[in-house]
Design an enzyme around this catalytic site. Structure first.
Site, PDB file in Angstrom:
ATOM      1  N   ARG A 139      20.874 -16.079   4.948  1.00 47.02           N
ATOM      2  CA  ARG A 139      19.794 -15.475   5.726  1.00 47.02           C
ATOM      3  C   ARG A 139      18.619 -15.095   4.819  1.00 47.02           C
ATOM      4  NH1 ARG A 139      24.533 -14.970   8.160  1.00 47.02           N
ATOM      5  NH2 ARG A 139      24.707 -14.545  10.408  1.00 47.02           N
ATOM      6  N   GLN A 193      26.043 -18.097  14.959  1.00 49.04           N
ATOM      7  CA  GLN A 193      25.065 -18.870  14.190  1.00 49.04           C
ATOM      8  C   GLN A 193      23.936 -19.390  15.080  1.00 49.04           C
ATOM      9  OE1 GLN A 193      27.634 -21.792  12.426  1.00 49.04           O
ATOM     10  NE2 GLN A 193      28.248 -20.458  10.736  1.00 49.04           N
ATOM     11  N   SER A 230      31.278 -11.611  17.733  1.00 47.51           N
ATOM     12  CA  SER A 230      30.820 -11.644  16.336  1.00 47.51           C
ATOM     13  C   SER A 230      29.518 -10.858  16.167  1.00 47.51           C
ATOM     14  CB  SER A 230      30.636 -13.093  15.859  1.00 47.51           C
ATOM     15  OG  SER A 230      31.856 -13.782  15.859  1.00 47.51           O
ATOM     16  N   ASP A 238      36.485 -14.705  11.036  1.00 48.85           N
ATOM     17  CA  ASP A 238      36.735 -15.203   9.676  1.00 48.85           C
ATOM     18  C   ASP A 238      37.906 -14.497   8.998  1.00 48.85           C
ATOM     19  OD1 ASP A 238      34.813 -17.146   9.756  1.00 48.85           O
ATOM     20  OD2 ASP A 238      33.306 -16.014   8.645  1.00 48.85           O
ATOM     21  N   LYS A 247      36.209 -24.665  13.435  1.00 53.07           N
ATOM     22  CA  LYS A 247      35.690 -24.368  12.097  1.00 53.07           C
ATOM     23  C   LYS A 247      35.917 -25.565  11.173  1.00 53.07           C
ATOM     24  CE  LYS A 247      34.387 -20.022  12.744  1.00 53.07           C
ATOM     25  NZ  LYS A 247      33.028 -19.498  12.422  1.00 53.07           N
ATOM     26  N   ARG A 280      41.638 -23.675  12.606  1.00 54.43           N
ATOM     27  CA  ARG A 280      42.287 -22.663  11.770  1.00 54.43           C
ATOM     28  C   ARG A 280      43.531 -22.054  12.405  1.00 54.43           C
ATOM     29  NH1 ARG A 280      36.846 -19.900   9.131  1.00 54.43           N
ATOM     30  NH2 ARG A 280      36.628 -21.464   7.465  1.00 54.43           N
ATOM     31  N   ARG A 331      39.112 -21.039   3.600  1.00 53.47           N
ATOM     32  CA  ARG A 331      39.765 -19.800   4.006  1.00 53.47           C
ATOM     33  C   ARG A 331      41.266 -19.999   4.216  1.00 53.47           C
ATOM     34  NH1 ARG A 331      35.864 -16.154   4.342  1.00 53.47           N
ATOM     35  NH2 ARG A 331      33.805 -16.803   5.094  1.00 53.47           N
ATOM     36  N   LYS A 359      33.701 -24.313  -1.583  1.00 55.83           N
ATOM     37  CA  LYS A 359      32.759 -24.145  -0.472  1.00 55.83           C
ATOM     38  C   LYS A 359      32.188 -22.735  -0.440  1.00 55.83           C
ATOM     39  CE  LYS A 359      32.307 -25.264   4.416  1.00 55.83           C
ATOM     40  NZ  LYS A 359      31.505 -24.134   4.877  1.00 55.83           N
TER      41      LYS A 359
END
Length: 419
Positions: free
Chosen positions: A26, A162, A188, A301, A328, A332, A374, A400
């Site tokens: 950002r 996002q 989120s 996340d 993702k 996940r 992750r 990443k």
């Protein structure tokens, strides 16, 4: 591709978490839009951040890195056309699409891994009615032509944040006022709070409403200095390591952070970990852990590392509200189910979450990292109380977001041999 061979161990000592990747994305884009010279401090070097830096360089912004400090000069002429490789970074892609349309840049966006297949439908629905021309066969490559006009942008609140952040970054530049209207409750929310905090740091005003935000047009981003705070989502791996029998002092976090993943401290306390602040340092140590119920809608996340912890907590943990994790870098929910099951855990999937019956220890086995940073890091935490040896594939995918993860893991007493 490489793999990690891990043996049971404890992580103890002091660790400084890496800078927030979310805040850095950002801040980099805000500095690029500021039309001047900015200095960004505490910016880590990861593949996702390099994707965003490459994007603004393609637009004509000059970037100079000295260690973890970035010097950005966006005072030159914007490029009218650009070819941008977003790598595997969903933030880079989804933040840029409305920005490029708002700037009137004719662009072609590409990506790798699962990124070309991740959803863009929200933008395909809400941007063309306001003048943007998006051409795609369903994912990447994507071409953008035409400008973007101010107006009312309606979209669901339970999509990836996002998309909302991309609009919040772009709409202040337009020649007129705009409004974002959410048609369903926001998920989120912490990521949106972070976006608003960074925008404010660069002089942009956003006005919250009952159902979204009013965004005054004709605004100018202000260049300046910005320091990226520590990453709560990365800190969660060390909180989990401490909870599973380690003893760690975690540096670099802000108590008052806008990051939604600061909820990690509360969640690990609920599991039973001993967690307290000592000044600006967060201390965590192990205790007897018990399963809990987790609504992950605001903290998606964190689910991989919470699942790894739950596999070693007495009783049952139920995670819900995580259906977006199927879209993702990997699915996940499926990746953590298969990975933990391969190590002897009892995990079943629901449509939007996981049901995990914890055990005292896991067993040796081979777990697939699924090319997901992750997932690899979460399974590495589970391996602290696994069998010997435990193998995790795709260990290099940590580059990443956290290239130094295994180096820190071993420095703190872990036993990971990356081959």
């Amino acid at each position: 591709m490489n793999r990690a061979i891990l043996s049971p161990s404890r992580l103890c000592g002091s660790v400084t978490v890496p800078p927030s990747k979310s805040a850095a994305h950002r801040a980099i884009l805000c500095a690029a839009l500021a039309r001047g010279k900015s200095r960004l401090s505490n910016v880590s070097d990861s593949e996702d951040i390099r994707a965003t830096l490459g994007a603004i360089e393609a637009l004509g912004v000059q970037v100079c890195r000295e260690g973890e400090t970035l010097f950005l000069d966006s005072s030159g002429k914007w490029e009218d056309e650009a070819e941008i490789d977003c790598g595997e970074s969903g933030s880079t892609l989804r933040f840029l699409i409305p920005i490029l349309a708002g700037l009137g840049v004719d662009a072609r966006l590409t990506g790798r891994g699962r990124l070309p297949y991740r959803p863009l439908g929200t933008y395909l629905e809400c941007l063309p009615p306001h003048g943007a021309i998006l051409k795609t066969k369903g994912g990447l490559p994507l071409t953008i032509d035409g400008g973007l006009n101010p107006g009312v942008y309606s979209l669901p609140g339970n999509i990836s944040s996002q998309f909302i952040t991309g609009l919040l970054l772009a709409l202040p530049l337009l020649p007129g006022d705009s409004r974002i209207e959410l048609t369903t409750p926001l998920e989120s929310a912490g990521y949106i709070d972070l976006t608003l905090a960074v925008l404010q740091s660069f002089g942009v005003t956003i006005q919250p409403t009952d159902s979204g935000w009013n965004i005054p047009g004709w605004q100018r981003y202000q260049p300046g200095e910005y320091t990226v705070e520590g990453d709560w989502s990365q800190a969660a791996f060390f909180l989990a390591a401490g909870a599973l029998g380690g003893e760690l002092s975690i540096h670099g976090l802000r108590r008052d952070s806008a990051q939604g993943d600061r909820e990690a401290a509360s969640l690990f306390r609920q599991f039973g970990a001993q967690i307290r602040w000592q000044g600006d340092v967060l201390l965590v140590s192990g205790s007897s852990l018990c399963g809990i119920e987790i609504d992950a809608a605001q903290i998606p996340d964190l689910v991989p590392v919470l699942a790894a912890t739950a596999a070693l907590a007495k009783g049952r943990t139920v995670i819900t509200g995580a259906s977006r994790l199927r879209l993702k870098e990997s699915d996940r929910l499926n990746a953590m189910t298969e990975g933990l099951t391969a190590l002897g855990a009892k995990v079943t999937q629901s449509s939007d979450g996981l049901i995990i019956d914890g055990a005292e220890r896991l067993s040796a086995g081979v777990a697939q990292g699924c090319r997901d940073h992750r997932v690899v890091m979460a399974l590495s935490i589970a391996a602290l109380r696994g069998g010997e040896p435990t193998e995790i594939t795709d260990a290099d995918s940590i580059s990443k977001s956290y290239p130094n993860f295994f180096a820190e893991y071993n420095r703190l007493g872990g036993k990971a041999n990356v081959i």
